[in-house]
Design a protein around this motif. Structure first.
Motif, PDB file in Angstrom:
ATOM      1  N   VAL A 238       0.826  -1.207   0.000  1.00 34.18           N
ATOM      2  CA  VAL A 238       0.000   0.000   0.000  1.00 34.18           C
ATOM      3  C   VAL A 238       0.862   1.260   0.000  1.00 34.18           C
ATOM      4  O   VAL A 238       0.644   2.190  -0.786  1.00 34.18           O
ATOM      5  N   VAL A 239       1.858   1.295   0.871  1.00 35.09           N
ATOM      6  CA  VAL A 239       2.713   2.479   0.983  1.00 35.09           C
ATOM      7  C   VAL A 239       3.538   2.668  -0.284  1.00 35.09           C
ATOM      8  O   VAL A 239       3.686   3.797  -0.778  1.00 35.09           O
ATOM      9  N   ALA A 240       4.079   1.580  -0.832  1.00 33.73           N
ATOM     10  CA  ALA A 240       4.830   1.680  -2.087  1.00 33.73           C
ATOM     11  C   ALA A 240       3.945   2.215  -3.203  1.00 33.73           C
ATOM     12  O   ALA A 240       4.395   3.006  -4.049  1.00 33.73           O
ATOM     13  N   THR A 241       2.682   1.808  -3.204  1.00 33.97           N
ATOM     14  CA  THR A 241       1.739   2.306  -4.207  1.00 33.97           C
ATOM     15  C   THR A 241       1.468   3.791  -3.999  1.00 33.97           C
ATOM     16  O   THR A 241       1.450   4.575  -4.954  1.00 33.97           O
ATOM     17  N   ALA A 242       1.272   4.192  -2.750  1.00 32.20           N
ATOM     18  CA  ALA A 242       1.002   5.596  -2.445  1.00 32.20           C
ATOM     19  C   ALA A 242       2.137   6.501  -2.890  1.00 32.20           C
ATOM     20  O   ALA A 242       1.918   7.669  -3.252  1.00 32.20           O
ATOM     21  N   LEU A 243       3.358   5.990  -2.868  1.00 33.50           N
ATOM     22  CA  LEU A 243       4.527   6.785  -3.232  1.00 33.50           C
ATOM     23  C   LEU A 243       4.716   6.916  -4.744  1.00 33.50           C
ATOM     24  O   LEU A 243       5.541   7.713  -5.198  1.00 33.50           O
ATOM     25  N   LYS A 244       3.972   6.150  -5.522  1.00 34.41           N
ATOM     26  CA  LYS A 244       4.081   6.232  -6.974  1.00 34.41           C
ATOM     27  C   LYS A 244       3.543   7.575  -7.473  1.00 34.41           C
ATOM     28  O   LYS A 244       2.596   8.120  -6.914  1.00 34.41           O
ATOM     29  N   LYS A 245       4.140   8.069  -8.535  1.00 32.34           N
ATOM     30  CA  LYS A 245       3.658   9.315  -9.126  1.00 32.34           C
ATOM     31  C   LYS A 245       2.276   9.116  -9.738  1.00 32.34           C
ATOM     32  O   LYS A 245       1.395   9.977  -9.630  1.00 32.34           O
ATOM     33  N   HIS A 246       2.099   7.972 -10.399  1.00 33.15           N
ATOM     34  CA  HIS A 246       0.821   7.646 -11.025  1.00 33.15           C
ATOM     35  C   HIS A 246       0.304   6.335 -10.431  1.00 33.15           C
ATOM     36  O   HIS A 246       0.979   5.304 -10.514  1.00 33.15           O
ATOM     37  N   LEU A 247      -0.891   6.362  -9.855  1.00 34.43           N
ATOM     38  CA  LEU A 247      -1.442   5.179  -9.206  1.00 34.43           C
ATOM     39  C   LEU A 247      -2.052   4.226 -10.220  1.00 34.43           C
ATOM     40  O   LEU A 247      -2.675   4.654 -11.195  1.00 34.43           O
ATOM     41  N   PRO A 248      -1.915   2.910  -9.984  1.00 35.63           N
ATOM     42  CA  PRO A 248      -2.733   1.957 -10.734  1.00 35.63           C
ATOM     43  C   PRO A 248      -4.166   2.092 -10.233  1.00 35.63           C
ATOM     44  O   PRO A 248      -4.401   2.603  -9.139  1.00 35.63           O
ATOM     45  N   LEU A 249      -5.114   1.639 -11.031  1.00 36.41           N
ATOM     46  CA  LEU A 249      -6.495   1.672 -10.552  1.00 36.41           C
ATOM     47  C   LEU A 249      -6.715   0.604  -9.486  1.00 36.41           C
ATOM     48  O   LEU A 249      -7.428   0.816  -8.515  1.00 36.41           O
ATOM     49  N   ARG A 250      -6.081  -0.543  -9.681  1.00 37.29           N
ATOM     50  CA  ARG A 250      -6.187  -1.627  -8.705  1.00 37.29           C
ATOM     51  C   ARG A 250      -4.899  -2.429  -8.693  1.00 37.29           C
ATOM     52  O   ARG A 250      -4.188  -2.506  -9.685  1.00 37.29           O
ATOM     53  N   ILE A 251      -4.619  -3.033  -7.542  1.00 43.48           N
ATOM     54  CA  ILE A 251      -3.405  -3.837  -7.407  1.00 43.48           C
ATOM     55  C   ILE A 251      -3.614  -4.878  -6.315  1.00 43.48           C
ATOM     56  O   ILE A 251      -4.217  -4.600  -5.285  1.00 43.48           O
ATOM     57  N   ARG A 252      -3.146  -6.094  -6.555  1.00 43.44           N
ATOM     58  CA  ARG A 252      -3.177  -7.143  -5.545  1.00 43.44           C
ATOM     59  C   ARG A 252      -1.903  -7.086  -4.714  1.00 43.44           C
ATOM     60  O   ARG A 252      -0.925  -6.471  -5.113  1.00 43.44           O
ATOM     61  N   THR A 253      -1.894  -7.746  -3.579  1.00 43.78           N
ATOM     62  CA  THR A 253      -0.767  -7.616  -2.661  1.00 43.78           C
ATOM     63  C   THR A 253       0.064  -8.884  -2.507  1.00 43.78           C
ATOM     64  O   THR A 253       1.028  -8.890  -1.740  1.00 43.78           O
ATOM     65  N   SER A 254      -0.291  -9.956  -3.203  1.00 43.84           N
ATOM     66  CA  SER A 254       0.464 -11.205  -3.047  1.00 43.84           C
ATOM     67  C   SER A 254       0.337 -12.053  -4.299  1.00 43.84           C
ATOM     68  O   SER A 254      -0.557 -11.858  -5.132  1.00 43.84           O
ATOM     69  N   THR A 255       1.240 -13.011  -4.408  1.00 45.81           N
ATOM     70  CA  THR A 255       1.187 -13.959  -5.523  1.00 45.81           C
ATOM     71  C   THR A 255      -0.115 -14.742  -5.487  1.00 45.81           C
ATOM     72  O   THR A 255      -0.750 -14.980  -6.522  1.00 45.81           O
ATOM     73  N   TRP A 256      -0.519 -15.158  -4.279  1.00 50.74           N
ATOM     74  CA  TRP A 256      -1.777 -15.907  -4.159  1.00 50.74           C
ATOM     75  C   TRP A 256      -2.950 -15.083  -4.674  1.00 50.74           C
ATOM     76  O   TRP A 256      -3.796 -15.580  -5.417  1.00 50.74           O
ATOM     77  N   ALA A 257      -3.005 -13.812  -4.288  1.00 47.66           N
ATOM     78  CA  ALA A 257      -4.112 -12.955  -4.713  1.00 47.66           C
ATOM     79  C   ALA A 257      -4.121 -12.787  -6.226  1.00 47.66           C
ATOM     80  O   ALA A 257      -5.185 -12.771  -6.859  1.00 47.66           O
ATOM     81  N   GLU A 258      -2.948 -12.663  -6.830  1.00 43.38           N
ATOM     82  CA  GLU A 258      -2.856 -12.548  -8.288  1.00 43.38           C
ATOM     83  C   GLU A 258      -3.383 -13.810  -8.955  1.00 43.38           C
ATOM     84  O   GLU A 258      -4.161 -13.748  -9.913  1.00 43.38           O
ATOM     85  N   GLN A 259      -2.960 -14.967  -8.448  1.00 46.43           N
ATOM     86  CA  GLN A 259      -3.378 -16.231  -9.044  1.00 46.43           C
ATOM     87  C   GLN A 259      -4.876 -16.463  -8.866  1.00 46.43           C
ATOM     88  O   GLN A 259      -5.555 -16.931  -9.780  1.00 46.43           O
TER      89      GLN A 259
END
Length: 283
Positions: A238-259
């Motif tokens: 979450v924090v790494a995402t917040a620090l991005k200049k441009h946010l993704p609309l959505r992002i998962r937080t783990s390999t399991w969640a992606e799969q």
């Protein structure tokens, strides 16, 4: 001048980790919770990490506390750069076993609370032509799961709300939106769900009972090691995402969640392709 972050639901788990990690990244953090008396764990974590936090009472079900908190921050700093809508509530029940009051409560905390807090900060971010709003969603906002009928419905609503806001506010006013989608989190959240379940008594001995027993036996509910992350691991994403200049609309937080969500996300992993189509269609 430090960037100012407002985080909801910081008395336990992910909210604590978010507050501490944001402070470590240099944010002026306003950690909020419904009951300030439950701040010991948060303050202890902040002390251990050597960071300072600002504590405010904010109940996402109470507009007055939300307005007071936002106005306090604006009076002191004149800006809110980041809102993380983290407060949430679980519910493991069948639709037939869920009371009208439980439905209202789960939807109110998980969805209406996000709307209330977003509505409170949005005018200030819009006028500043900048700001980031991150909603803590769930893989349950992409994929419906057993005995999470109402919870998944509320998280699906958060997904749609986030996507709709991003379709016109971001290109016109510069405020960015993102929905973070964890799998399970090892936190008091799951414990609270179990407590709630036990307080209602065992699953009634009806046609659902063997289905529910199989669900618990699978470990998918609360004990799967590959499913669960620690609050600190999720907070890092979450924090790494917040620090991005441009946010993704959505992002998962783990390999399991992606799969687990791949059939819903593989054509548009961060959601920005579909968002672009919407903006082109209605822009």
């Amino acid at each position: 001048m430090k960037s100012v972050a407002l985080v909801t639901g910081t008395s336990t788990g992910l909210g604590i980790a978010l507050s501490v990690q944001l402070a470590q990244q240099g944010y002026e953090v306003y950690a909020t919770m419904r009951n300030i008396a439950k701040s010991q764990a948060l303050l202890g974590a902040a002390k251990k990490a050597g960071v300072s936090l600002n504590l405010l009472e904010l109940d996402v079900q109470n507009n007055e506390t939300i307005t007071q908190s936002v106005e306090h921050i604006m009076a002191k700093h004149g800006q809110i750069d980041l809102l993380i809508n983290n407060a949430g509530a679980g519910c493991v029940r069948t639709t037939e076993h869920t009371t009208e009051e439980e439905v209202h409560w789960v939807v109110d905390v998980n969805f209406h609370g996000v709307v209330r807090c977003t509505k409170a900060v949005l005018p200030y971010m819009r006028r500043a032509k900048q700001g980031k709003i991150i909603n803590i969603g769930s893989v349950g906002g992409l994929v419906g799961q057993p005995f999470s009928d109402i919870y998944c419905a509320a998280k699906f609503a958060v997904e749609g709300y986030t996507e709709a806001l991003a379709s016109y506010i971001t290109p016109n006013f510069g405020v960015q939106f993102c929905c973070i989608e964890p799998g399970g989190i090892v936190t008091e959240f799951a414990s609270n769900v179990l407590t709630q379940l036990q307080s209602k008594g065992e699953m009634p001995n009806d046609e659902y009972k063997p289905v529910f027993d199989a669900f618990l036996a699978s470990g998918a509910g609360f004990e799967r090691g590959d499913l669960y992350q620690t609050p600190e691991q999720v907070a890092q994403v979450v924090v790494a995402t917040a620090l991005k200049k441009h946010l993704p609309l959505r992002i998962r937080t783990s390999t399991w969640a992606e799969q687990f969500t791949t059939l819903k996300t593989q054509a548009d992993i961060d959601g920005l392709k579909q968002l672009a189509i919407v903006q082109q269609t209605f822009g």
